[in-house]
Structure formats: C-alpha cells, structure tokens
Design an enzyme around this catalytic site. Structure first.
Site, PDB file in Angstrom:
ATOM      1  N   HIS A 203      -4.161  71.794  38.517  1.00  9.85           N
ATOM      2  CA  HIS A 203      -4.820  73.042  38.151  1.00  9.85           C
ATOM      3  C   HIS A 203      -5.436  73.740  39.365  1.00  9.85           C
ATOM      4  CE1 HIS A 203      -7.162  76.009  35.988  1.00  9.85           C
ATOM      5  NE2 HIS A 203      -8.238  75.595  36.623  1.00  9.85           N
ATOM      6  N   CYS A 204      -5.875  72.980  40.351  1.00  7.52           N
ATOM      7  CA  CYS A 204      -6.740  73.563  41.380  1.00  7.52           C
ATOM      8  C   CYS A 204      -6.006  74.238  42.534  1.00  7.52           C
ATOM      9  CB  CYS A 204      -7.673  72.479  41.927  1.00  7.52           C
ATOM     10  SG  CYS A 204      -8.879  71.894  40.716  1.00  7.52           S
ATOM     11  N   ILE A 205      -5.214  73.474  43.285  1.00  4.26           N
ATOM     12  CA  ILE A 205      -4.680  74.004  44.546  1.00  4.26           C
ATOM     13  C   ILE A 205      -3.722  75.173  44.338  1.00  4.26           C
ATOM     14  CG2 ILE A 205      -3.503  73.412  46.696  1.00  4.26           C
ATOM     15  CD1 ILE A 205      -4.515  70.604  46.414  1.00  4.26           C
TER      16      ILE A 205
ATOM     17  N   LEU B 150      -3.847  77.397  42.012  1.00  5.32           N
ATOM     18  CA  LEU B 150      -4.492  78.516  41.337  1.00  5.32           C
ATOM     19  C   LEU B 150      -5.739  79.039  42.049  1.00  5.32           C
ATOM     20  CD1 LEU B 150      -2.642  77.194  39.150  1.00  5.32           C
ATOM     21  CD2 LEU B 150      -4.325  77.910  37.472  1.00  5.32           C
ATOM     22  N   ASP B 151      -6.607  78.134  42.503  1.00  6.70           N
ATOM     23  CA  ASP B 151      -7.908  78.543  43.018  1.00  6.70           C
ATOM     24  C   ASP B 151      -7.830  79.544  44.165  1.00  6.70           C
ATOM     25  OD1 ASP B 151      -8.666  76.732  41.147  1.00  6.70           O
ATOM     26  OD2 ASP B 151      -9.755  75.406  42.489  1.00  6.70           O
TER      27      ASP B 151
END
Length: 453
Positions: free
Chosen positions: A274-276, A278-279
């Site tokens: 989810h993080c890398i 999208l963020d």
C-alpha cells in the site's frame, strides 16, 4: 482544560475509556488486538461482514495476528467487532484505519475517510478523541475531519479532539509490530496532542509527539518517498550493471560493508504494497497545489513502474538463448505477493508481470503458497497451481517474483529449467540456467537461429 477533558484523560489513563477502531485490515486489526491486550474495551467497526464473522470465530485473516491470539482477545469479552457505525455513540476515542488508494488518474482517493467522517458526524458524542491513521496528504486531518465536524458547531480542542498518527505496519516483520514500533503523533491543539499521547502510550512503547498533524502526515510521506527514490535508483543501477556485464548484487553487498554513509537497497521486479507505490503520489499531488513539481518523485515512480517491462524483456533474452520466444512459451511465476511470507497482493508487481506475459502471447501460470488467487484485468479469478515439481520441470522458464522463505530453492534449481531470479533468492545455487536481473545473460547454448521476440 475543562472538566470533560479531565474526565476523558483519566478514563484513558485508567483504561476505562471505550476505544474504537474503524477498518479492521492490516493496520486496524493488529491495533485493536493490542488495545485489548493492554486492558481496554474495544469496538472494531468494518463494513465487511465476512471479517466480523471470522473475528468472532477466532479465525485471523491477517498474517501478523495468529488465530490463537485473536481467539484469546475474543475470550476477554472486551473486543466487540461490528458492522454497525451507530456504536460510535459509545466510543470515547476512535482510530480511523481505512484504505487511501489512488484513483485511475493517480490522484488521492480519500472517499473511505469521507465516508467514516460522515458516520462519525451522525453518531459522535461530545469530547470524542479522533485519530486518523490512514496515510494521506498534508492537510487532510484539518480539511476532511476538523472542518467537517466543526460545521456541526463543535470546536476542536474544546468539544472534540483530533490527531493524526501515521500507521507504520510492516506485514510479516518478526521484529517490529504495533507495540514496539515508535508512533509519531500530531494534535490539532495542545489539548488534542496531550490526549493523543496519553492514549497511544497505553499500548505503544515509544510515542513521538510533533507540533501539528501536517508534520505527522508529511513524516509518513517522507519515509516512503525516501524508500521509493532509493529503490528506483538501485533498479536503475541494476539495468546499468546488466548492460555493463557487472553483477549488481555483488556490487551492493560490497558497498554495504561501509559502516557509515550507505544504506543498502535492492532491485526487484517492481514495487508493491500500500505504501511505496502510493504515498509518493499523494505528496506529488499535494505539492502541485503549491506550484511545486517534484522531479525525484516522478522519476522514481516512472523507473519503478517500468521494472515489470524490464522483467519481460529479460525473460525474452533468456528464452532466445534456448531458441524460443515469449509467444507460446509456458511461463511459471514463482510467488505473487508483493513481499515474502505474506498473502498480500496489493499493488504487487507480479500482477503486472502476469498481464504483460499474457499480452505477449505466453501461457503463464503462477505458484504462491500464501496468495492462492487473484482477479485479473478481465475479472477472471486466477488460482495458484499446486506445488508439483514434475509440472515445474515442464515450463520453458520460471520467473521468481517473490522470495518466500518456504520455497525450496535448491530443489527448484536442480530441475534444470531456465530461471530468472528477480530477488537474488538463488544466490547459493549458481547454475548456467539461472539468471538474475542486474546481471547480463551469459550464453549457455548455441541455438540454430535467433528467434525474434
């Protein structure tokens, strides 16, 4: 500070406060379980009735929470999962842990947060402490929560309290979990911060207060943009080393012996989770509103997004060595989850690799001991093949996507099937038929004629 504030603070410190967690996924369920472990009564809210049913059965769907651990929480009688948002009316402090994906245009999709806020507005009682944990752009806490609730006549820091504390969940990490991972938190007012710190210190060992929610929101984006940029750099280095005939994995290991000024990052088939993926795009989107354009973020995103194409081209080069083409070849993807030893398929580069092989005419299947199925771009459910070494031997090429620890690399290497190793998982089994990204293909056969891909 008013009397109601002191009452809430005492309830938190004495573990008499009823806590709520909205969103019982990879972030929310471990958080709720830790709250229960530390003696709180917890209301968990999720709209998926299947999740709620499984929790009541003590059947965990999250890698980091065992079914035994979940069952023990349920036996306390202090964990109350539900799909009913009206339960917000009995909650003293709520943590919002809902997804924040990207839209098709790569813009932030905060619709889940907005939906939760709408429900909070319907059922909240005065002096509720609200903490947003979902990763998002700087300013979200004030724009989507504070301003909306203040429209009802409530004043932040007086009638309700608001913080942002970014989740730092790393699925399957055996060392760091909800309790021992330091927690950054920013409050909208001094009173909000004091309450938020008091709450999180009840179930997190180290709490790191910052001056306001925007700093906390930005800190999360900095953490993962840092990773995205460095992964993109090492992916580019891998392609450069491939061209130059240098083993990038050996280069990284050599550089990592320096005890200062260097942190190793490793190449792969792309980025997932989810993080890398999208963020950084949340940060880039917000920056554009200030007429600031981040070249680093855009370049890193482009480099990482192109890694699945590099994997396809590398596979084509390998097959060419055996007088074969991608078209009509039988390809096995080994692993599909975005990281080892979990079933999480969110943004996994393996999904894109699978689609690219299909588009190029390959007959592609996958094996993953954790991720048993996924839905492709056509809406068809694709299931993992069984672990069958005889069948594995029949493939024209095996492409390692995810380096699960339970895979028997030695046995798979001994099959003699050409292997493209995108994770350096076969490093202890060097064979002429095993190739790596970041290292040029060495000729192992002399085909009668080149096959154009």
């Amino acid at each position: 500070m008013n009397e109601e504030y002191e009452t809430l603070l005492n309830a938190i410190e004495n573990k008499k406060a009823v806590l709520g967690v909205v969103g019982l996924g990879y972030v929310g369920l471990p958080l709720a379980v830790e709250m229960v472990k530390q003696g709180f009564t917890v209301v968990g809210i999720d709209l998926d009735p299947n999740k709620i049913e499984r929790i009541y059965r003590g059947d965990s769907y999250i890698t980091d929470i065992s079914s035994e651990e979940l069952a023990a929480c349920m036996e306390t009688g202090r964990f109350k999962p539900t799909t009913d948002y009206s339960m917000i009316a009995v909650i003293d402090a709520v943590s919002i842990c809902v997804p924040t994906p990207l839209s098709e245009n790569q813009d932030p999709d905060t619709s889940y947060i907005t939906m939760v806020v709408d429900q909070i507005k319907r059922f909240m009682k005065p002096n509720l402490l609200i903490t947003l944990e979902s990763t998002t752009y700087p300013g979200t806490t004030e724009e989507l929560i504070q301003h909306e609730i203040e429209k009802l006549g409530f004043k932040v820091g007086k009638d309700f309290y608001l913080c942002f504390s970014p989740e730092r969940v790393d699925p399957s990490n055996s060392k760091f979990n909800t309790r021992n991972t330091p927690k950054v938190i920013g409050g909208t007012t001094e009173a909000c911060l004091k309450l938020g710190v008091a709450l999180y210190r009840q179930y997190v060992e180290t709490v790191v207060p910052v001056s306001n929610p925007k700093v906390a929101e930005m800190s999360k984006l900095l953490e993962n943009t840092f990773r995205s940029v460095n992964i993109a750099f090492v992916n580019e280095m891998a392609m450069m080393c491939d061209r130059m005939g240098i083993d990038v994995w050996e280069v990284i290991n050599a550089a990592a012996t320096k005890p200062f000024g260097f942190m190793p990052f490793y190449p792969g088939p792309g980025i997932g989770g989810h993080c890398i993926p999208l963020d950084p795009m949340y940060l880039s989107w917000k920056a554009k509103g200030f007429r600031f354009y981040s070249k680093f973020i855009e370049l890193a995103q482009s480099t990482n997004d192109n890694m699945p194409y590099y994997v396809i081209n590398k596979t084509a080069t390998i097959l060419n060595e055996y007088a074969k083409s991608v078209k009509r070849s039988n390809i096995l993807l080994l692993g599909m989850a975005y990281k080892p030893d979990i079933s999480d398929l969110r943004e996994s580069p393996g999904l894109e690799v699978y689609e690219l092989f299909k588009e190029n005419g390959a007959k592609v299947e996958y094996y993953d001991p954790y991720a048993v199925s996924f839905v492709d771009k056509n809406g068809e459910t694709i299931r993992s093949v069984e672990y069958d070494l005889a069948k594995f031997r029949s493939y024209d090429c095996i492409v390692l996507i995810t380096n699960h620890s339970k895979l028997d690399y030695g046995t798979i290497a001994s099959l003699g099937v050409p292997i493209l190793d995108t994770r350096n998982a076969f490093k202890d089994y060097a064979r002429p038929h095993i190739y790596k990204i970041g290292h040029s293909v060495q000729h192992v056969t002399e085909p009668d004629e080149a096959v154009l891909i």
